[in-house]
Motif scaffolding. Sequence first.
Motif, short mmCIF file in Angstrom:
data_model
loop_
_atom_site.label_atom_id
_atom_site.label_comp_id
_atom_site.label_asym_id
_atom_site.label_seq_id
_atom_site.Cartn_x
_atom_site.Cartn_y
_atom_site.Cartn_z
N THR A 289 -6.00 -6.45 6.13
CA THR A 289 -6.97 -5.48 5.64
C THR A 289 -6.44 -4.06 5.80
N VAL A 290 -6.56 -3.27 4.75
CA VAL A 290 -6.17 -1.86 4.75
C VAL A 290 -7.43 -1.02 4.89
N LEU A 291 -7.49 -0.18 5.93
CA LEU A 291 -8.65 0.67 6.19
C LEU A 291 -8.48 2.07 5.61
N GLU A 292 -7.26 2.58 5.61
CA GLU A 292 -6.99 3.90 5.05
C GLU A 292 -5.60 3.88 4.42
N GLY A 293 -5.41 4.73 3.42
CA GLY A 293 -4.13 4.82 2.75
C GLY A 293 -4.09 3.97 1.48
N ARG A 294 -3.03 4.16 0.73
CA ARG A 294 -2.89 3.45 -0.55
C ARG A 294 -1.62 2.60 -0.52
N PRO A 295 -1.77 1.27 -0.62
CA PRO A 295 -0.59 0.40 -0.57
C PRO A 295 0.20 0.44 -1.88
N ASP A 296 1.49 0.25 -1.76
CA ASP A 296 2.37 0.00 -2.90
C ASP A 296 2.53 -1.51 -2.98
N HIS A 297 1.74 -2.15 -3.84
CA HIS A 297 1.70 -3.61 -3.90
C HIS A 297 2.95 -4.15 -4.60
N ARG A 298 3.65 -5.07 -3.93
CA ARG A 298 4.86 -5.65 -4.49
C ARG A 298 4.82 -7.18 -4.45
N ASP A 299 3.65 -7.72 -4.23
CA ASP A 299 3.50 -9.17 -4.10
C ASP A 299 3.25 -9.81 -5.45
N SER A 300 3.20 -11.14 -5.45
CA SER A 300 2.88 -11.91 -6.65
C SER A 300 1.61 -12.73 -6.44
N VAL A 301 0.71 -12.23 -5.56
CA VAL A 301 -0.50 -12.97 -5.19
C VAL A 301 -1.76 -12.24 -5.64
N LEU A 302 -1.90 -10.98 -5.28
CA LEU A 302 -3.14 -10.25 -5.53
C LEU A 302 -3.34 -10.03 -7.02
N ASP A 303 -4.61 -10.07 -7.44
CA ASP A 303 -4.90 -9.80 -8.85
C ASP A 303 -5.13 -8.31 -9.06
N ASP A 304 -5.38 -7.93 -10.30
CA ASP A 304 -5.52 -6.51 -10.63
C ASP A 304 -6.68 -5.86 -9.89
N ASP A 305 -7.79 -6.60 -9.72
CA ASP A 305 -8.94 -6.04 -9.01
C ASP A 305 -8.60 -5.76 -7.55
N GLN A 308 -6.37 -2.70 -7.37
CA GLN A 308 -7.11 -1.46 -7.63
C GLN A 308 -7.97 -1.08 -6.43
N ALA A 309 -8.58 -2.07 -5.79
CA ALA A 309 -9.43 -1.80 -4.63
C ALA A 309 -8.61 -1.22 -3.47
N GLY A 310 -7.39 -1.74 -3.29
CA GLY A 310 -6.51 -1.21 -2.26
C GLY A 310 -6.94 -1.47 -0.85
N ASP A 311 -7.82 -2.46 -0.62
CA ASP A 311 -8.33 -2.72 0.72
C ASP A 311 -7.63 -3.87 1.42
#
Length: 330
Positions: A289-305, A308-311
Amino acid sequence: MSNVAPIQHNGPVAEQASAGTARVARIRREADGVVGIVLTDSAGGRLPDWAPGAHIDLVLPGGTTRQYSLCGDRWDAHSYRVAVLREPSSRGGSAYVHDSLREGDLVGIGGPRNNFALVPAPRYLFVAGGIGITPLLPMIAQADLIGADWNLLYGGRTRNSMAFLDELGRHGERVRVEPQDETGLLDLPGFLGRPREDTRIYACGPAPLLDALDAAAIDWPARSVRTERFVARERAGGGGDTSFELTFARSGRTIVVGRHETTLEAITAAGADVLSSCRQGTCGTCETTVLEGRPDHRDSVLDDDDRQAGDCMLPCVSRAATGDGLVLDL
C-alpha cells in the motif's frame, strides 16, 4: 525469487515461504511437454478457496518459487490442479517438475492469489496461447455455470503440444482450436469481430500473442481486455533510474533507494518484511500500500484503474515517479 525452501521427497518441507504443505496426489501427461499435477493438503484437510484466474506458489528446490495458474475444479475443496510446461531455458523449475517430482512428494505452496479475476459480463471471448489455456479453463467453467455466452480461440505450435483438448472438446463449436502448423497465426480480428459493450476479453499466452491482441482490440471500449503475461512487459524507453527517499509509515524511518537497486531490495536490506516471489512484476505477491507519493508502475499485474489510483505498487520492479519519494504502509 525469494523466501523459499527446497522440496524433500516424502519428508518435511521448510516453512520459509510456503503458506502450507501439499502432497502430490497425481502427475499426468497432458500434452507434449506439459504435465498436470493434482495437489492435496498434506494432512488431508481442506485447501483455501479460490476463484477463476487465481494462481498458487509452488516451492521448488534451489531457493526458487514458481507461480502456476489453478486449472482444476474450484468447487473441489480438497485438491488443486496446475499444469507445467517444460521450458527449454528452465533454471530448475519446470525441469525439476518434469524430471524429478513424483507422486507422494511433499511440496510447499503459497496463496492462492488472484490478479486476473473474472468480472461479471453477459459475454466473454477467451484467447489462449499454449500453456496460457490454464487460467482460462476455470473461467470457461464459470461462464457455463452462470449461463454467459462465450467462445474460446486456442492456439499452439502443434495440436500435440496443446493441453486439455479432450476436456475442451465437450464444448463443441464454442471452442476454436488452431495449431500454428495447421492454420498459421491466429486470426484475432476475425475472432473478436466488432467492438461490443457487453463483452469482456480474457487472454493468456506469450507476449507476441498478447501484443497482437492489444492491437486488434484497439477500438474496443476501455477495460474490455484483461491479459495475464508469462513474463513482464518490456519497459518503454531507456532512461536511467534515480535515487529516491522511501519512508516506512509505521516506524517513521526513512531510507534511500539507490539508483542501482530495486525498491524491494532496499526494503529488505532495511529489515522490513515484504513477502515476494517472482521479482519480475508478474505475480503480485509483493503488492504494498502506498500512502503518499506517486509510484512509477513497471509491473504487468495492476490494471489502469489501480495505476491511476496510485495507492498500491509492486516494489520488486516499481519505483517513485518523482523526486518527492514514497511513503509505504510498512
